[in-house]
Design a protein around this motif. Sequence first.
Motif, PDB file in Angstrom:
ATOM      1  N   THR A   2      10.503   7.126   7.428  1.00 41.73           N
ATOM      2  CA  THR A   2       9.394   7.773   6.710  1.00 41.73           C
ATOM      3  C   THR A   2       8.082   7.033   6.897  1.00 41.73           C
ATOM      4  OG1 THR A   2       9.843   6.525   4.655  1.00 41.73           O
ATOM      5  CG2 THR A   2      10.961   8.653   4.921  1.00 41.73           C
ATOM      6  N   LEU A   3       8.133   5.805   7.412  1.00 42.57           N
ATOM      7  CA  LEU A   3       6.903   5.049   7.625  1.00 42.57           C
ATOM      8  C   LEU A   3       6.166   5.488   8.890  1.00 42.57           C
ATOM      9  CD1 LEU A   3       8.111   1.436   6.671  1.00 42.57           C
ATOM     10  CD2 LEU A   3       6.894   3.100   5.248  1.00 42.57           C
ATOM     11  N   GLU A   4       6.851   6.248   9.724  1.00 38.76           N
ATOM     12  CA  GLU A   4       6.213   6.712  10.947  1.00 38.76           C
ATOM     13  C   GLU A   4       5.282   7.878  10.619  1.00 38.76           C
ATOM     14  OE1 GLU A   4       9.384   7.716  13.531  1.00 38.76           O
ATOM     15  OE2 GLU A   4      10.153   5.652  13.672  1.00 38.76           O
ATOM     16  N   GLY A   5       4.255   8.033  11.326  1.00 36.87           N
ATOM     17  CA  GLY A   5       3.317   9.119  11.090  1.00 36.87           C
ATOM     18  C   GLY A   5       1.977   8.598  10.623  1.00 36.87           C
ATOM     19  N   ARG A   6       1.054   9.540  10.442  1.00 38.23           N
ATOM     20  CA  ARG A   6      -0.318   9.176  10.116  1.00 38.23           C
ATOM     21  C   ARG A   6      -0.486   8.777   8.654  1.00 38.23           C
ATOM     22  NH1 ARG A   6      -5.632  12.965  11.345  1.00 38.23           N
ATOM     23  NH2 ARG A   6      -7.197  11.413  10.672  1.00 38.23           N
ATOM     24  N   HIS A   7       0.232   9.419   7.766  1.00 38.80           N
ATOM     25  CA  HIS A   7       0.116   9.133   6.325  1.00 38.80           C
ATOM     26  C   HIS A   7       1.510   8.852   5.744  1.00 38.80           C
ATOM     27  CE1 HIS A   7      -4.079  10.328   6.378  1.00 38.80           C
ATOM     28  NE2 HIS A   7      -3.747  11.489   6.971  1.00 38.80           N
ATOM     29  N   PRO A   8       2.041   7.659   5.942  1.00 42.05           N
ATOM     30  CA  PRO A   8       3.389   7.351   5.439  1.00 42.05           C
ATOM     31  C   PRO A   8       3.408   7.283   3.910  1.00 42.05           C
ATOM     32  CG  PRO A   8       2.367   5.384   6.346  1.00 42.05           C
ATOM     33  CD  PRO A   8       1.435   6.525   6.662  1.00 42.05           C
ATOM     34  N   ASP A   9       4.589   7.681   3.355  1.00 43.58           N
ATOM     35  CA  ASP A   9       4.791   7.627   1.896  1.00 43.58           C
ATOM     36  C   ASP A   9       5.411   6.266   1.559  1.00 43.58           C
ATOM     37  OD1 ASP A   9       5.335   7.944  -0.768  1.00 43.58           O
ATOM     38  OD2 ASP A   9       6.335   9.888  -0.580  1.00 43.58           O
ATOM     39  N   TYR A  10       4.532   5.304   1.343  1.00 45.95           N
ATOM     40  CA  TYR A  10       5.029   3.953   1.070  1.00 45.95           C
ATOM     41  C   TYR A  10       5.796   3.847  -0.262  1.00 45.95           C
ATOM     42  CZ  TYR A  10       2.126   2.360   4.955  1.00 45.95           C
ATOM     43  OH  TYR A  10       1.578   2.172   6.203  1.00 45.95           O
ATOM     44  N   TRP A  11       5.388   4.657  -1.212  1.00 48.17           N
ATOM     45  CA  TRP A  11       6.095   4.579  -2.509  1.00 48.17           C
ATOM     46  C   TRP A  11       7.530   5.092  -2.387  1.00 48.17           C
ATOM     47  CZ3 TRP A  11       6.155   1.766  -6.393  1.00 48.17           C
ATOM     48  CH2 TRP A  11       6.780   2.149  -7.602  1.00 48.17           C
TER      49      TRP A  11
ATOM     50  N   ALA B 224      -0.507  -3.198  -6.155  1.00 50.76           N
ATOM     51  CA  ALA B 224      -0.167  -4.455  -5.495  1.00 50.76           C
ATOM     52  C   ALA B 224       1.018  -4.279  -4.547  1.00 50.76           C
ATOM     53  CB  ALA B 224       0.137  -5.521  -6.547  1.00 50.76           C
ATOM     54  N   ARG B 225       2.040  -3.542  -4.951  1.00 51.72           N
ATOM     55  CA  ARG B 225       3.217  -3.360  -4.103  1.00 51.72           C
ATOM     56  C   ARG B 225       2.892  -2.484  -2.889  1.00 51.72           C
ATOM     57  NH1 ARG B 225       8.311  -1.488  -7.418  1.00 51.72           N
ATOM     58  NH2 ARG B 225       9.252  -1.894  -5.365  1.00 51.72           N
ATOM     59  N   LEU B 226       2.087  -1.462  -3.103  1.00 50.93           N
ATOM     60  CA  LEU B 226       1.719  -0.607  -1.980  1.00 50.93           C
ATOM     61  C   LEU B 226       0.857  -1.362  -0.976  1.00 50.93           C
ATOM     62  CD1 LEU B 226       0.984   2.746  -3.866  1.00 50.93           C
ATOM     63  CD2 LEU B 226       2.933   2.220  -2.382  1.00 50.93           C
ATOM     64  N   ASN B 227      -0.004  -2.213  -1.483  1.00 49.45           N
ATOM     65  CA  ASN B 227      -0.827  -3.032  -0.565  1.00 49.45           C
ATOM     66  C   ASN B 227       0.067  -3.939   0.272  1.00 49.45           C
ATOM     67  OD1 ASN B 227      -3.326  -2.021  -1.234  1.00 49.45           O
ATOM     68  ND2 ASN B 227      -3.656  -3.500  -2.904  1.00 49.45           N
ATOM     69  N   ALA B 228       1.087  -4.522  -0.384  1.00 55.82           N
ATOM     70  CA  ALA B 228       1.961  -5.464   0.330  1.00 55.82           C
ATOM     71  C   ALA B 228       2.779  -4.760   1.389  1.00 55.82           C
ATOM     72  CB  ALA B 228       2.870  -6.173  -0.680  1.00 55.82           C
ATOM     73  N   VAL B 229       3.357  -3.615   1.069  1.00 54.01           N
ATOM     74  CA  VAL B 229       4.210  -2.938   2.036  1.00 54.01           C
ATOM     75  C   VAL B 229       3.382  -2.289   3.145  1.00 54.01           C
ATOM     76  CG1 VAL B 229       4.308  -0.660   0.907  1.00 54.01           C
ATOM     77  CG2 VAL B 229       6.266  -1.490   2.249  1.00 54.01           C
ATOM     78  N   GLN B 230       2.178  -1.893   2.829  1.00 54.52           N
ATOM     79  CA  GLN B 230       1.313  -1.354   3.870  1.00 54.52           C
ATOM     80  C   GLN B 230       0.941  -2.439   4.868  1.00 54.52           C
ATOM     81  OE1 GLN B 230      -2.742  -0.300   2.779  1.00 54.52           O
ATOM     82  NE2 GLN B 230      -2.602   1.623   3.969  1.00 54.52           N
ATOM     83  N   LYS B 231       0.746  -3.627   4.367  1.00 57.79           N
ATOM     84  CA  LYS B 231       0.377  -4.731   5.237  1.00 57.79           C
ATOM     85  C   LYS B 231       1.549  -5.203   6.069  1.00 57.79           C
ATOM     86  CE  LYS B 231      -1.625  -9.368   5.078  1.00 57.79           C
ATOM     87  NZ  LYS B 231      -2.158 -10.442   4.193  1.00 57.79           N
TER      88      LYS B 231
END
Length: 472
Positions: A435-444, A380-387
């Motif tokens: 760290t959010l920049e790039g193709r596969h950011p580490d949201y956690w 749930a948290r990863l979905n929220a921050v990704q959005k």
Amino acid sequence: MTATPSEPYTPFVPRAQQQPRGRAPQPTGLRHRSASRDTVALLALPLLLALALPAAFAGGGTRRWFGGRAESQRAEAQAAKDAAAAAFYELDTAQRDLRISIETITAVDDSPAARRAVADFSALGQRIDQVSAQYIAAVDAHDLDRDDLEASAAARARTELSAAKDELGRAKQELDRFAQGLGPLLGTAETQLARLAPAVERARQGLLAASGALDSVRGSGLRADDLAARLAALAPELTKLNQGAGRHGVRETLERADRVVREAEAVRTEAERLPERAAEIDHRLVSLRTRAEALRTRAGQVPQVLSELRRRFVAACWQDLQQVPDQAAENVEQARSKLREARAARDAQRWPDAASLLSTVRALLNGTDEAVSAAGDRLARLNAVQKDPQQEIDRTRFAIRDAQRLAMAGRSTPDPRHARPLDDSVARLDRAIATLEGRHPDYWHFLTETEGVRQTVAQVVDLIRKERGTSA
């Protein structure tokens, strides 16, 4: 003093109260005449008899008269003897009373102060024996009832008896001072003795109440074997209480009575609560069984959560959750096994075992619940921050700015102890955003960093408030 409490004391009887003894005084001045003078003698005889008889019976006395000075000395010696006897009686009475006080103290108190008091009383007893022997010797040395008592002997008797009286009086004063010093020890001892009978009675009543409560519980079908064993263990203590403080000591008896009261009260309380406890265990058995089944269902959904995490996010976002499904299934199965053991313990009325097993079940289910919930919360948290990662960024920056305003309140320049960690937090947040920049950011990683920044900021705020509260 040589007299003991069991010996009756014989008071000295004053001389004035003694019965007269001896013979009537002889008339004087009569001589036998020759037969030629009988006429004159016979004529004078009635007159002489009339004068002699009143003197023979006046006052009821039978002693030979030796003159006014001798009788005066005898009276003074007798008065001295009576005064010494009174002083002896007072000293003897005081010593007997004080001996009772000493026995009261020794029955309760074994402190150094109590032992000193016993030793001092023994030494004082030797002093009293000495003055008592002096008094008895003075009484035995002089017979004030002798008919031929001389004035010098009476005076000597008066002197010795007066000296004995004075020594008895001084010993009485020493005894009184010693008795005054015993006040605190005697008060404490009497207080404990006054507690003795009520304490023993409370212990007996406590045991009786515990026994009654246990009988009532057993009548309802509950065995309460452990409570019965605890109550039976108190039987020897009751025997010692019945034997009394004379055998086991006052202090030990008081401590024993208090211990029996506490333990009997604990047995009574648990016995009265046992039906409620049995019902509570029954309720927990049902509740935990239901929770275990529900948790087993939820744990079965964790593999689906992990599958979505693997599909949408980098490995760092879900790698620590890999063991959750297997661990959750194992914990749930272990909890169900403990529940069966708890059910058996309850049926056997082993209440402590049942309660302990249910506590173990609850701990297993709590840990499993947290692990299963963590997987769902992570997604749930990863979905929220990704959005919308900006919401997390704004939340963290607001916390930093609020702390900076607090640090500058009332100051032209911030305290370095406050400014440095806040500046470091700003830089840490900027690095997390990068760290959010790039193709596969580490949201956690981003989420853990922003959470770490907020914790650091909260510590600085707490420090500032404590310092200002102290200075205020």
